[in-house]
Design an enzyme around this catalytic site. Structure first.
Site, PDB file in Angstrom:
ATOM      1  N   GLU A 181     -17.175  27.091   3.938  1.00 20.70           N
ATOM      2  CA  GLU A 181     -16.017  26.440   4.902  1.00 20.70           C
ATOM      3  C   GLU A 181     -14.638  27.228   5.188  1.00 20.70           C
ATOM      4  OE1 GLU A 181     -17.101  23.796   5.993  1.00 20.70           O
ATOM      5  OE2 GLU A 181     -15.766  22.166   6.703  1.00 20.70           O
ATOM      6  N   TYR A 237     -19.698  27.969  -0.399  1.00 21.24           N
ATOM      7  CA  TYR A 237     -20.065  26.721  -1.221  1.00 21.24           C
ATOM      8  C   TYR A 237     -21.740  26.831  -1.291  1.00 21.24           C
ATOM      9  CZ  TYR A 237     -20.526  24.971   3.604  1.00 21.24           C
ATOM     10  OH  TYR A 237     -20.630  24.554   4.829  1.00 21.24           O
ATOM     11  N   LEU A 240     -25.101  17.024   6.031  1.00 21.54           N
ATOM     12  CA  LEU A 240     -25.242  16.276   4.608  1.00 21.54           C
ATOM     13  C   LEU A 240     -25.146  14.669   4.967  1.00 21.54           C
ATOM     14  CD1 LEU A 240     -22.429  17.998   2.529  1.00 21.54           C
ATOM     15  CD2 LEU A 240     -24.803  17.948   2.016  1.00 21.54           C
ATOM     16  N   CYS A 248      22.173  -4.335  21.802  1.00 17.51           N
ATOM     17  CA  CYS A 248      23.926  -4.693  22.186  1.00 17.51           C
ATOM     18  C   CYS A 248      24.094  -4.511  23.655  1.00 17.51           C
ATOM     19  CB  CYS A 248      24.945  -3.867  21.504  1.00 17.51           C
ATOM     20  SG  CYS A 248      25.132  -2.029  21.847  1.00 17.51           S
ATOM     21  N   CYS A 257      22.562   4.891  21.764  1.00 19.57           N
ATOM     22  CA  CYS A 257      23.483   3.790  22.230  1.00 19.57           C
ATOM     23  C   CYS A 257      24.925   4.404  21.453  1.00 19.57           C
ATOM     24  CB  CYS A 257      23.000   2.748  21.594  1.00 19.57           C
ATOM     25  SG  CYS A 257      24.539   1.484  21.288  1.00 19.57           S
ATOM     26  N   ARG A 303     -21.596  27.610  12.725  1.00 18.69           N
ATOM     27  CA  ARG A 303     -22.777  26.907  12.478  1.00 18.69           C
ATOM     28  C   ARG A 303     -23.466  26.445  14.073  1.00 18.69           C
ATOM     29  NH1 ARG A 303     -23.536  21.005  12.089  1.00 18.69           N
ATOM     30  NH2 ARG A 303     -24.989  20.599  10.707  1.00 18.69           N
ATOM     31  N   CYS A 355      27.447  -2.193  17.722  1.00 19.49           N
ATOM     32  CA  CYS A 355      25.970  -2.567  18.000  1.00 19.49           C
ATOM     33  C   CYS A 355      25.599  -2.994  16.580  1.00 19.49           C
ATOM     34  CB  CYS A 355      25.180  -1.086  18.296  1.00 19.49           C
ATOM     35  SG  CYS A 355      23.826  -1.397  18.455  1.00 19.49           S
ATOM     36  N   GLU A 364       3.535  47.917  -4.678  1.00 16.70           N
ATOM     37  CA  GLU A 364       2.757  48.744  -5.113  1.00 16.70           C
ATOM     38  C   GLU A 364       1.125  48.639  -4.365  1.00 16.70           C
ATOM     39  OE1 GLU A 364       2.646  51.474  -6.881  1.00 16.70           O
ATOM     40  OE2 GLU A 364       0.485  51.715  -7.404  1.00 16.70           O
ATOM     41  N   TYR A 365       0.948  47.595  -4.121  1.00 13.19           N
ATOM     42  CA  TYR A 365      -0.407  47.087  -3.437  1.00 13.19           C
ATOM     43  C   TYR A 365      -0.037  47.827  -1.814  1.00 13.19           C
ATOM     44  CZ  TYR A 365      -4.040  44.568  -0.876  1.00 13.19           C
ATOM     45  OH  TYR A 365      -5.025  44.289  -0.198  1.00 13.19           O
ATOM     46  N   ASP A 408       3.554  43.250  -5.258  1.00 15.16           N
ATOM     47  CA  ASP A 408       3.291  43.587  -3.715  1.00 15.16           C
ATOM     48  C   ASP A 408       3.589  45.088  -3.379  1.00 15.16           C
ATOM     49  OD1 ASP A 408       2.686  41.059  -3.888  1.00 15.16           O
ATOM     50  OD2 ASP A 408       3.901  40.510  -2.385  1.00 15.16           O
ATOM     51  N   CYS A 443      20.953  -0.219  25.583  1.00 15.73           N
ATOM     52  CA  CYS A 443      20.715  -0.516  24.203  1.00 15.73           C
ATOM     53  C   CYS A 443      20.016  -1.829  24.281  1.00 15.73           C
ATOM     54  CB  CYS A 443      21.764  -0.473  23.408  1.00 15.73           C
ATOM     55  SG  CYS A 443      21.472  -1.101  21.860  1.00 15.73           S
ATOM     56  N   LYS A 460     -17.379  10.092   0.861  1.00 10.11           N
ATOM     57  CA  LYS A 460     -16.452  10.361   1.823  1.00 10.11           C
ATOM     58  C   LYS A 460     -15.295   9.443   1.555  1.00 10.11           C
ATOM     59  CE  LYS A 460     -16.933  12.678   5.671  1.00 10.11           C
ATOM     60  NZ  LYS A 460     -17.932  12.051   6.769  1.00 10.11           N
ATOM     61  N   LYS A 484     -14.964  18.232  -0.333  1.00  9.28           N
ATOM     62  CA  LYS A 484     -15.403  18.666   0.768  1.00  9.28           C
ATOM     63  C   LYS A 484     -14.372  18.929   1.626  1.00  9.28           C
ATOM     64  CE  LYS A 484     -18.598  16.519   4.315  1.00  9.28           C
ATOM     65  NZ  LYS A 484     -18.050  16.721   5.565  1.00  9.28           N
ATOM     66  N   ASP A 508     -12.338  19.747   4.830  1.00 11.45           N
ATOM     67  CA  ASP A 508     -12.461  19.595   6.297  1.00 11.45           C
ATOM     68  C   ASP A 508     -11.894  20.965   7.008  1.00 11.45           C
ATOM     69  OD1 ASP A 508     -12.676  17.914   8.389  1.00 11.45           O
ATOM     70  OD2 ASP A 508     -10.997  16.834   8.202  1.00 11.45           O
ATOM     71  N   GLU A 533     -18.039  18.996  -5.730  1.00  9.66           N
ATOM     72  CA  GLU A 533     -17.257  19.714  -5.186  1.00  9.66           C
ATOM     73  C   GLU A 533     -16.295  19.302  -4.195  1.00  9.66           C
ATOM     74  OE1 GLU A 533     -19.776  22.537  -2.998  1.00  9.66           O
ATOM     75  OE2 GLU A 533     -21.093  23.101  -4.905  1.00  9.66           O
TER      76      GLU A 533
HETATM   77  S1  IVH Z   1     -23.167  21.760   1.532  1.00 11.30           S
HETATM   78  C1  IVH Z   1     -27.279  21.999   2.586  1.00 11.30           C
HETATM   79  N1  IVH Z   1     -20.646  21.912   0.589  1.00 11.30           N
HETATM   80  O1  IVH Z   1     -19.665  19.555   5.448  1.00 11.30           O
HETATM   81  C2  IVH Z   1     -25.851  21.420   2.399  1.00 11.30           C
HETATM   82  N2  IVH Z   1     -20.837  21.364   2.827  1.00 11.30           N
HETATM   83  O2  IVH Z   1     -21.398  17.570   6.443  1.00 11.30           O
HETATM   84  C3  IVH Z   1     -24.825  21.990   3.458  1.00 11.30           C
HETATM   85  N3  IVH Z   1     -18.731  20.902   4.036  1.00 11.30           N
HETATM   86  O3  IVH Z   1     -21.140  21.660   7.645  1.00 11.30           O
HETATM   87  C4  IVH Z   1     -23.664  21.690   3.147  1.00 11.30           C
HETATM   88  N4  IVH Z   1     -17.378  21.287   2.000  1.00 11.30           N
HETATM   89  O4  IVH Z   1     -19.164  22.714   6.754  1.00 11.30           O
HETATM   90  C5  IVH Z   1     -21.438  21.735   1.297  1.00 11.30           C
HETATM   91  N5  IVH Z   1     -18.635  22.109  -0.616  1.00 11.30           N
HETATM   92  C6  IVH Z   1     -19.291  21.559   0.187  1.00 11.30           C
HETATM   93  C7  IVH Z   1     -18.597  21.437   1.663  1.00 11.30           C
HETATM   94  C8  IVH Z   1     -19.436  21.296   2.892  1.00 11.30           C
HETATM   95  C9  IVH Z   1     -17.357  21.076   3.428  1.00 11.30           C
HETATM   96  C10 IVH Z   1     -18.945  20.992   5.293  1.00 11.30           C
HETATM   97  C11 IVH Z   1     -19.989  21.834   5.694  1.00 11.30           C
HETATM   98  C12 IVH Z   1     -21.081  20.894   6.657  1.00 11.30           C
HETATM   99  C13 IVH Z   1     -20.517  19.543   6.489  1.00 11.30           C
HETATM  100  C14 IVH Z   1     -21.805  18.979   6.102  1.00 11.30           C
END
Ligand code: IVH
Length: 678
Positions: free
Chosen positions: A181, A233, A84, A419, A434, A144, A440, A36-37, A34, A416, A322, A123, A125, A121
């Protein structure tokens, strides 16, 4: 330096920094330390300060702009950002796959097609964003929004170190828009909330809200501090260049241009392999450093994607599978007050049963009255409960705009609930207690559970349920009564036959052979955990010496301050406690004697260590034992009293703190050498 050689040096420095960023963020490798960076960055900053005309917006020094915005402006997405469709079961996944195969089969051929190739992939959150690169330079970041129109968050995405300001390598299209994401890791989320609590500010409910809140800051300096990360993604709008013709290859291309993609992404054949992926990721979910709410399957072939097209605002060629939700809405039916081992009274939420995080829950912790105040919680409220991984369910938010008319305020009882003794506030005014101690019944019961637990007397087979039954029957009044139990008293209790009764009696008998630290820990003295119990044993050598100690001699024990010393002193001067200890000893509890002199003369004698990070040649527990066996003390946190920090790989905040305090830092090898050398 001549002006043109300055220019050359600046461009060289930027290349080197880009190279190290690529190694670090994309290949997960480090070539230089680090320091050096940091030197490269500093040199670049200094040169740019001297020659301001050579500063470009893509320079790695230019991540945080200076002026906060007054509002975000609007951005039109040239290609809509889609959502999706969902599947929730294996059956629905099979149907999704079948629909695609039907649609792709040659009309009239009567033949259905073979397994389709999918990319699986995680998903994430977090928050969806679009990044626009023109000529390889990041020119725009956008949320978005409603899919067609989002907000311009360029200033903020520029602060995110995992987003390149300039694409890496070459071969990228002249115009490249990518989607991904943005998220905050679980660890960062915890520390943001800890800081917020310290400063009496509102905490975030979950990492997604933290990511979204951090991104929607008008002042990019705040965003810069939040440690946001990204996984890309998909590609969106592309001009002046071609991308590969499969999704998987495209992700690889994006990766080569310095855009971070998720390492868990996998190409599979057919829906059955998608299901396997879902299960594998599900099993790993709690160990991933970020939150996911499912997995996404995408047809790999771009040609086939185009063939099946879209339905309303979602692609037909992809779906999200999901996981069961980790947050649900329910009603707070009541709040009960539980009395813990040390008398602390904690509010517990009784909820209308709700399925969340894969199980039905009807209780959730509320921690303390401050938490209730912070949440503005009333009985009868609609609340969001969260159960992530195997953590205890929590009430995270009240849905105030759905508050029914007849909710009632939550009040700490004056007496309490078990007791009836008076309830008192502690010094900080947060914890209510208490103070009846072992008079107790609730505290007696909890103290017996603690005494029997693994790290204390380790009485195998004596679980919480059995302790509760024995207490309810009046067979256990104190921990000493355990050693008076007879197997006849157990036979006939819930789940006990002759064999299991004898087994438990034998386990109780076996627990009599213990160690002094375990025994002290088992007594359940306030604020005396395992480490303090060990320290007491090492310092005084015998139980008698501890019992006869005074405040002053206790405070001389490493890491025991006036408050803990007072708790210990108070405990051993209580006549009830003394009677219980005598009864335990006369029941035959014994431990090997400790040679105080041998311990205190060890090579680490008088030295305080903290151990952190991942060690290679030994576990952290081994290292602790080694330190203690050589007479050193091990503490859980770095302070001015710390002599050495043993830091393994990925050491975090403890290492930083040790550095600021000037504590000596040892790597594993240095530690081993030090232990052997003295
Ligand atoms: S693809 C055309 N890939 O999920 C397809 N979405 O419900 C567009 N998300 O708003 C989405 N991980 O923010 C895609 N590996 C992933 C994802 C992903 C999370 C979210 C994305 C989107 C929502 C869709």
């Amino acid at each position: 330096m001549a002006a043109d050689s300055v220019e050359t040096r600046i461009s060289e420095l930027r290349k080197q920094i880009d190279h190290h960023n690529y190694l670090y963020y994309i290949l997960d490798q480090i070539e230089v330390p680090d320091a050096e960076y940091d030197r490269l960055m500093r040199e670049l900053q200094e040169l740019e300060q001297q020659y301001p005309t050579l500063v470009t917006p893509e320079s790695p020094t230019q991540r945080v702009g200076s002026t906060p915005l007054s509002e975000f402006s609007e951005v039109q997405h040239e290609q809509p950002m889609l959502s999706l469709g969902n599947v929730f079961t294996e059956q629905e996944l099979m149907e999704f796959d079948q629909r695609l195969r039907d649609r792709l089969a040659q009309p009239g051929s009567g033949k259905s097609i073979e397994a389709l190739e999918y990319v699986c992939e995680p998903k994430l959150d977090g928050v969806a964003v679009s990044l626009l690169y023109i000529g390889g330079k990041l020119v725009r970041g956008a949320t978005r929004g409603d899919g067609s129109r989002g907000e311009d968050i360029t200033q903020n995405v520029r602060t995110i170190s995992t987003i390149p300001l300039q694409l890496h390598g070459d071969g990228y299209p002249e115009l490249l828009e990518v989607r991904g994401e943005l998220f905050i890791s679980k660890g960062t989320f915890e520390s943001i909330n800890e800081d917020a609590l310290k400063q009496n500010q509102k905490t975030f409910v979950n990492p997604r809200n933290a990511a979204s809140g951090s991104l929607r800051q008008l002042d990019p300096k705040i965003t810069a501090k939040r440690n946001l990360e990204i996984y890309i993604y998909a590609a969106g709008w592309v001009e002046g260049g071609e991308l590969a013709d499969t999704h998987h290859e495209r992700l690889k291309q994006l990766n080569q241009w310095g855009l971070r993609t998720n390492p868990e992404i996998k190409k599979v054949q057919g829906a059955a392999e998608c299901q396997v992926y879902y299960e594998q990721i599900g099993a790993k979910r709690d160990d991933l450093p970020y939150e996911i709410d499912g997995v996404v399957y995408k047809l790999n072939s771009i040609k086939l994607q185009e063939q099946v097209g879209f339905i309303s605002r979602a692609p037909r060629w992809a779906t999200a599978h999901k996981f069961p939700a980790q947050e649900e809405l329910t009603t707070l039916l009541d709040v009960e007050f539980q009395v813990g081992r040390t008398g602390a009274i904690t509010p517990v939420a009784r909820l209308e049963p709700v399925f969340v995080g894969g199980v039905t829950i009807s209780n959730a912790t509320l921690h303390n009255m401050d938490e209730i105040k912070r949440l503005d919680l009333h009985i009868g409220d609609r609340v969001i409960v969260r159960r992530a991984g195997d953590v205890i369910p929590k009430v995270v938010q009240v849905v105030t705009d759905r508050r029914p008319a007849n909710t009632t305020e939550i009040k700490m009882p004056n007496h309490c609930p078990v007791c009836q003794s008076e309830v008192l506030k502690d010094e900080q005014g947060i914890i209510f207690r208490c103070n009846a101690g072992l008079y107790c019944a609730a505290q007696r019961k909890e103290s017996i559970k603690h005494f029997a637990s693994r790290k204390a007397m380790d009485i195998q087979g004596l679980g919480d349920k059995i302790v509760e039954q024995l207490c309810a029957l009046g067979l256990l009044e104190s921990i000493a009564d355990l050693y008076q139990l007879k197997s006849e008293q157990l036979i006939g209790l819930d789940g006990f036959g002759e064999k299991s009764a004898n087994k438990l009696i034998a386990a109780i008998e076996a627990s009599k052979q213990t160690t002094l630290p375990k025994f002290i820990y088992g007594l359940g003295i306030r604020e005396v955990g395992e480490t303090t119990a060990k320290q007491l044993a090492n310092q005084f050598g015998t139980l008698e010496a501890i019992q006869n100690s005074d405040q002053e001699s206790l405070e001389q024990t490493p890491e025991i301050g006036p408050i803990v010393a007072a708790h210990i002193n108070h405990f051993f001067h209580d006549s009830h406690n003394r009677t219980v200890i005598e009864a335990l000893l006369s029941a035959g509890i014994v431990w090997p004697s400790i040679e105080v002199s041998a311990v205190t003369q060890g090579v680490f004698s008088g030295l305080v260590f903290v151990v952190t990070g991942k060690l290679e040649q030994m576990s952290r527990e081994d290292a602790k034992q080694k330190i203690e066996s050589l007479g050193g003390k091990v503490s859980g946190s770095v302070s001015a009293k710390t002599d050495y920090l043993l830091a393994g790989e990925k050491a975090g905040s403890k290492l930083a703190k040790a550095q600021t305090l000037g504590v000596k830092i040892l790597d594993e090898q240095q530690f081993i050498e030090l232990a052997d050398s003295r």
